[in-house]
Write a protein that holds these residues in place. Structure first.
Motif, PDB file in Angstrom:
ATOM      1  N   LYS A  74      50.321  85.097   8.381  1.00 41.04           N
ATOM      2  CA  LYS A  74      49.479  86.242   8.618  1.00 41.04           C
ATOM      3  C   LYS A  74      49.898  87.272   7.828  1.00 41.04           C
ATOM      4  O   LYS A  74      49.008  87.974   6.889  1.00 41.04           O
ATOM      5  N   ILE A  75      51.263  87.552   7.481  1.00 42.18           N
ATOM      6  CA  ILE A  75      51.567  88.664   6.685  1.00 42.18           C
ATOM      7  C   ILE A  75      51.122  88.224   5.135  1.00 42.18           C
ATOM      8  O   ILE A  75      50.736  89.147   4.506  1.00 42.18           O
ATOM      9  N   GLU A  84      47.129  88.884   4.904  1.00 41.89           N
ATOM     10  CA  GLU A  84      46.790  90.223   4.767  1.00 41.89           C
ATOM     11  C   GLU A  84      47.227  90.785   3.471  1.00 41.89           C
ATOM     12  O   GLU A  84      46.686  91.775   2.826  1.00 41.89           O
ATOM     13  N   THR A  85      48.570  90.521   2.826  1.00 37.65           N
ATOM     14  CA  THR A  85      49.079  91.070   1.804  1.00 37.65           C
ATOM     15  C   THR A  85      48.123  90.592   0.729  1.00 37.65           C
ATOM     16  O   THR A  85      47.803  91.271  -0.455  1.00 37.65           O
ATOM     17  N   PHE A 134      48.682 101.794  -1.415  1.00 37.24           N
ATOM     18  CA  PHE A 134      47.495 101.219  -2.161  1.00 37.24           C
ATOM     19  C   PHE A 134      46.382 102.210  -2.282  1.00 37.24           C
ATOM     20  O   PHE A 134      45.759 102.596  -1.308  1.00 37.24           O
ATOM     21  N   ASN A 147      45.872  98.055   9.217  1.00 41.65           N
ATOM     22  CA  ASN A 147      45.608  96.867   9.463  1.00 41.65           C
ATOM     23  C   ASN A 147      46.800  96.351   8.511  1.00 41.65           C
ATOM     24  O   ASN A 147      47.475  95.225   9.166  1.00 41.65           O
ATOM     25  N   LEU A 148      46.833  96.338   7.389  1.00 40.60           N
ATOM     26  CA  LEU A 148      47.996  95.865   6.515  1.00 40.60           C
ATOM     27  C   LEU A 148      49.197  95.840   7.114  1.00 40.60           C
ATOM     28  O   LEU A 148      50.052  94.924   7.350  1.00 40.60           O
ATOM     29  N   SER A 200      49.820  93.917  10.276  1.00 39.54           N
ATOM     30  CA  SER A 200      50.344  92.718  10.263  1.00 39.54           C
ATOM     31  C   SER A 200      51.573  92.599   9.837  1.00 39.54           C
ATOM     32  O   SER A 200      52.269  91.480  10.271  1.00 39.54           O
ATOM     33  N   PHE A 201      52.397  93.378   9.580  1.00 37.03           N
ATOM     34  CA  PHE A 201      53.947  93.251   9.292  1.00 37.03           C
ATOM     35  C   PHE A 201      54.816  93.237  10.396  1.00 37.03           C
ATOM     36  O   PHE A 201      55.915  92.821  10.547  1.00 37.03           O
TER      37      PHE A 201
END
Lengths: 370, 313
Positions: free
Chosen positions: A12-13, A16-17, B89, B99-100, B103-104
């Motif tokens: 998932k990471i 998304e990245t 970014f 959101n990015l 996700s981490f």
């Protein structure tokens, strides 16, 4: 269970990245231009310039000494030579045209008649040519001599002992554009790898990477998503160049798509890792930009992707032999259009792999996230 | 009370520069802890060492029972961090960025909630590059919050914000505390530290010069009151006379910023006497004093007393 969860989480990471990187790239008009528009423009320009099909013709001026049948027969014989475009005029006109660069060769015929020739009288034919065009002159002069020899043999009625017929094989069937197109692809892959690293340098310099470093994002995931994005871009570039080359300029395509795709991947990987190697050495975006310009410019011209290496002087050849673009260009030319190889495929692949390994090792050794 | 962060004799040297020079403190779980000091005092270095972004030179750090050196990856999952001058970014939108980052983390806050908390709902579709400085700052705080971490580190979260935005952010920080989150905050704003923090350390040139609750610090270092009045135009000679007139413990002058004129501050333990003497002094030199006020001392005053310098110099 825990292993599965962490794998899912990492995927998932990564996803998304990757999406973030892709959006960042697709919204950057400058980067888009270099990666996608520039190869297209290059293909179209070269396509137009070289769409003549490789037929070369020389304009030859003829000055008649008189209007006798003998003179006219010579003119007719010269007209038979396909690559000659004949212009008949006065000596003054033709010499002027030669000086202005509008004639490759000017022939000045004396007064001729079959009766005098039959009696064995020697006639002097003057031949003027542009001394600066050394390569073409020898060919032209021998072609002209050939015509006179034929005529002489006809008149003296000596038998013809040899008939040399020249039949073009393979490389002759390649147009100049066929030769150029794999070069454009190789150049695009080089620019993708080298210019692509500007984005990384920019994010590093601005501190975006530092901001990510305080999160649990594994740095390798960020790096891998960047590489994947570049490889996909390489595929898109390849498709664009090949499709435009085929549809607009009917480039000759013989290689298997899979093998071509494989070569594209290897080439892209090599230049991507060279880009990261530069990023490791360069402290700032500015110095990275300078180093990359310094590398990519000579590579582009010395690699033989746009003209054959044989044209280059001997002292430059060791440089040419070290440049990875030379080998990628050659490998792609062999596979895509079936051009005669300069190096064997094994050598091409070995050199590319060598660069890939060396630059990866150096990139890792001197890597900097900040 | 449980402890979230324990720091003992922490040192961070850059060659001969001692950015952090042997500091010790502990942060109670669920409290707002403030580190106060001027620019370059070592606040950012302290935060970045605690979260494992920088390697310490010496000392011991324990965060949530973890060692930022050895358990860095585990620690990152359990804390949220807002760095100073955050860079993101530029071409992603506010929402995409949140959101990015979400996700981490293993159990992030929802993007909506993080956006809502910092009041960025109206700008969630805007690209980061087109945000104002204040919005960017709030986004950075939202990114620290989306971690849903047990500790949230905020490095000068309100620098560059207008007064309204600052108050809003203070509310956000108080809400975090309500939820039981530990907040580690650095600031060079006295009023901020005074309103928000349960415990404070004052740091200067890499060393802690005082620590305790804001009230305790003020009581300990300050039983005086500050008598302030606009400078009626005293010349150097008159200023000397005022300082020697034995009407207060100390005299301080504060230069105005254009909007307001210069201030004269008399620190006094006997306010009535000081006021009457000051008024007399003004009449004597023919420059009557007007607009005199008395106030509680602030941390600004404490810092001035401890270091002889103002905090924003």
């Amino acid at each position: 269970m825990r292993g599965k969860n962490s794998l899912e989480r990492n995927l998932k990471i990564f996803k998304e990245t990757f999406i973030a990187n892709a959006k960042e790239f697709l919204r950057d008009r400058g980067a888009l231009f270099w990666m996608l528009a520039f190869p297209i423009i290059f293909t179209v320009i070269f396509g137009i310039v070289f769409s003549g099909g490789g037929e070369i013709s020389f304009t030859v001026g003829v000055v008649k000494g008189n209007d006798s049948p003998a003179t006219n027969q010579i003119v007719e014989s010269l007209k038979q030579i396909k690559t000659f475009q004949l212009e008949v005029g006065s000596k003054e006109e033709e010499m002027k045209a030669l000086e202005e660069g509008n004639r490759s060769l000017v022939l000045i015929l004396p007064e001729l008649s079959f009766s005098e020739l039959g009696r064995g009288k020697e006639s002097r034919v003057e031949l003027y040519y542009d001394a600066t065009r050394q390569n073409t002159n020898q060919t032209l002069i021998s072609a002209v001599k050939q015509v006179f020899a034929e005529m002489e043999r006809g008149i003296s009625e000596s038998p013809k002992l040899f008939a040399v017929e020249s039949r073009p094989v393979q490389s002759e069937q390649l147009t100049n554009f066929d030769y150029i197109l794999p070069g454009i692809l190789a150049m695009s892959l080089m620019q993708l790898g080298l210019f692509g690293v500007f984005q990384f340098l920019n994010l590093r310099e601005k501190g975006v990477l530092r901001g990510l470093a305080v999160t649990p994002l594994p740095r390798s995931a960020f790096f891998e998503s960047e590489v994947l994005l570049r490889l996909l871009t390489a595929m898109v570039q390849t498709l664009l160049i090949v499709v435009i080359g085929k549809l607009l300029f009917d480039v000759r395509l013989v290689g298997s798509p899979l093998v071509i795709a494989g070569l594209v991947m290897i080439g892209a990987m090599t230049f991507i890792s060279m880009g990261y190697m530069v990023a490791s050495f360069a402290k700032t975006l500015e110095s990275g930009r300078n180093i990359i310009q310094l590398i990519q410019f000579p590579m582009m011209f010395l690699s033989g992707i746009f003209f054959p290496i044989d044209f280059m002087p001997t002292y430059i050849k060791p440089v040419v032999k070290a440049i990875p673009l030379t080998y990628l260009g050659d490998a792609l030319r062999q596979t895509m259009v079936g051009a005669p190889p300069s190096h064997s495929m094994g050598v091409n692949l070995a050199v590319l792999a060598g660069w890939l390994v060396v630059s990866s090792v150096l990139a890792i050794r001197f890597w900097r996230w900040e | 009370m449980a402890t979230s962060i324990e720091v003992r004799n922490l040192k961070k040297y850059y060659g001969s520069v001692k950015a952090v020079d042997g500091i010790s403190f502990s942060v109670g779980a669920g409290t707002i802890f403030g580190m106060l000091g001027p620019n370059g005092a070592g606040k950012t270095t302290t935060i970045e060492t605690i979260i494992g972004l920088l390697d310490k030179t010496d000392g011991e750090i324990d965060v949530l029972g973890l060692d930022p050196d050895g358990d860095r990856e585990e620690l990152k999952k359990r804390i949220g961090v807002q760095l100073q001058n955050p860079s993101l970014f530029p071409r992603l939108t506010v929402r995409e960025t949140i959101n990015l980052f979400a996700s981490f983390y293993p159990q992030p806050l929802s993007a909506e909630e993080a956006i809502d908390r910092v009041g960025l709902s109206e700008s969630e579709g805007k690209r980061v590059e087109s945000l104002s400085g204040g919005q960017r700052h709030r986004l950075a705080v939202a990114l620290a919050m989306v971690s849903n971490g047990e500790i949230v580190f905020l490095d000068e979260p309100t620098t560059g914000l207008d007064p309204q935005a600052r108050r809003r952010l203070w509310e956000v920080i108080r809400d975090l505390k309500e939820e039981g989150v530990t907040v580690f905050l650095t600031t060079h704003y006295m009023d901020e530290a005074q309103t928000l923090c349960g415990k404070l350390v004052i740091i200067d040139r890499g060393k802690i010069i005082a620590q305790g609750s804001p009230g305790y610090l003020i009581d300990k270092y300050f039983q005086e009151r500050a008598v302030e009045f606009p400078d009626p135009g005293l010349n150097e000679e008159e200023k000397k006379a005022l300082e020697g007139a034995d009407l207060s413990k100390r005299v301080s002058y504060e230069e105005g910023d254009g909007m307001e004129g210069n201030l004269v501050i008399l620190y006094s333990e006997d306010v009535t006497e000081t006021i009457s003497k000051a008024m007399d002094f003004g009449r004597e030199v023919g420059k009557p004093i007007d607009g005199l006020t008395v106030r509680q001392p602030t941390l600004e005053d404490v810092f001035l007393k401890l270091t002889g310098r103002r905090i924003r110099e």
